[in-house]
Motif scaffolding. Structure first.
Motif, PDB file in Angstrom:
ATOM      1  N   LEU A   8       0.898  -1.157   0.000  1.00 40.13           N
ATOM      2  CA  LEU A   8       0.000   0.000   0.000  1.00 40.13           C
ATOM      3  C   LEU A   8       0.935   1.204   0.000  1.00 40.13           C
ATOM      4  N   SER A   9       0.798   2.084  -0.982  1.00 37.84           N
ATOM      5  CA  SER A   9       1.709   3.231  -1.038  1.00 37.84           C
ATOM      6  C   SER A   9       0.953   4.544  -0.905  1.00 37.84           C
ATOM      7  N   LEU A  10       1.658   5.504  -0.346  1.00 36.49           N
ATOM      8  CA  LEU A  10       1.122   6.842  -0.117  1.00 36.49           C
ATOM      9  C   LEU A  10       2.083   7.839  -0.744  1.00 36.49           C
ATOM     10  N   ARG A  11       1.610   8.611  -1.729  1.00 33.06           N
ATOM     11  CA  ARG A  11       2.439   9.633  -2.377  1.00 33.06           C
ATOM     12  C   ARG A  11       1.878  11.005  -2.017  1.00 33.06           C
ATOM     13  N   VAL A  12       2.731  11.884  -1.527  1.00 36.04           N
ATOM     14  CA  VAL A  12       2.289  13.221  -1.124  1.00 36.04           C
ATOM     15  C   VAL A  12       2.234  14.136  -2.355  1.00 36.04           C
ATOM     16  N   LEU A  13       1.053  14.697  -2.609  1.00 38.96           N
ATOM     17  CA  LEU A  13       0.862  15.639  -3.719  1.00 38.96           C
ATOM     18  C   LEU A  13       0.902  17.081  -3.225  1.00 38.96           C
ATOM     19  N   GLY A  14       0.638  17.256  -1.946  1.00 40.70           N
ATOM     20  CA  GLY A  14       0.675  18.563  -1.305  1.00 40.70           C
ATOM     21  C   GLY A  14       0.378  18.392   0.163  1.00 40.70           C
TER      22      GLY A  14
END
Ligand SMILES: [Zn+2]
Length: 245
Positions: A8-14
């Motif tokens: 499960l991945s979490l990418r920060v966009l802001g």
């Protein structure tokens, strides 16, 4: 806790809180697992950053946690891109019921509004979602995301009259707001780094990632007080940063 090599991945966009700082962006996160891509909040600047990592045609659904504009104004970019670049309709948007009218996008054919409230649950592809109302001036929903056996908890915006543990006692990663430092505690509806650390301890979260910092607040101070309260290393959200479970 997950296993078997699935992630499960979490990418920060802001991750700027309440307003955007220089070259910053409002709240927005891309969560992916098992081929499903979900966007949590879509604040100013986040749709531009999303496209560095994913073709927006692949966004399965969007969650908007509340009506404050630092969490949703790029719904306009998403809807225009869907309409003019993709010819796509009916992207599911999970949000409190007032959002459709509040955003002025209630009639957009690009979006399929799905009102949710405290205690609601939903499935988006490989991801399970549940929603929990927080301590904030307007109806605000924290979100628990389950995927591939991993669990992510996102506090959205909240003060301390709500507990991160409401998302469960098995969070592999807590993405928790820490808008400021201890000197600012008492500002309603938000938390300090220290308070975020305490919340994560009480919830038994394995990892803590801080987000929604006010751009005028010193990040290293927020981080150090959070680590002191959490009792182990804490991570900080930053545009483009990815956390993998
Ligand atoms: Zn906010």
């Amino acid at each position: 806790m997950g296993g078997g090599g699935a992630h499960l991945s979490l990418r920060v966009l802001g991750c700027d809180g309440s307003w955007t700082g220089p070259a910053g962006a409002g709240s927005g996160y891309l969560v992916s697992s098992g081929g499903t891509h979900l966007v949590l909040d879509l604040g100013p600047g986040t749709f531009a950053n999303l496209q560095l990592h994913l073709d927006p045609a692949l966004v399965a659904a969007v969650v908007i946690t509340h009506r404050h504009p630092d969490h949703w104004t790029d719904l306009y970019s998403l809807a225009n891109h869907a309409r003019f670049a993709l010819g796509r309709e009916s992207i599911p948007v999970y949000a409190p019921s007032e959002l459709a009218a509040r955003t002025g996008l209630g009639g957009s054919s690009a979006l399929d509004w799905r009102p949710v409230s405290d205690g609601a649950a939903a499935h988006v592809g490989a991801l399970g979602l549940s929603f929990h109302r927080t301590d904030h001036a307007v109806e605000t929903l924290a979100v628990r995301v389950d995927g591939a056996g991993w669990t992510l908890g996102y506090s959205a915006d909240t003060g301390t009259r709500w507990a991160l543990s409401e998302l469960g006692s098995d969070l592999d990663l807590a993405l928790c707001e820490a808008s400021y430092t201890v000197e600012h505690e008492g500002n309603p509806g938000h938390m300090s780094g220290r308070q975020a650390g305490e919340q994560a301890v009480q919830a038994g979260a394995r990892r803590l990632v801080l987000t929604h910092r006010w751009p005028t607040i010193d990040g290293s101070s927020v981080l150090s007080e959070a680590e002191a309260a959490f009792g182990k290393p804490v991570e900080q959200a930053a545009i483009g940063k990815e956390f993998i479970l």
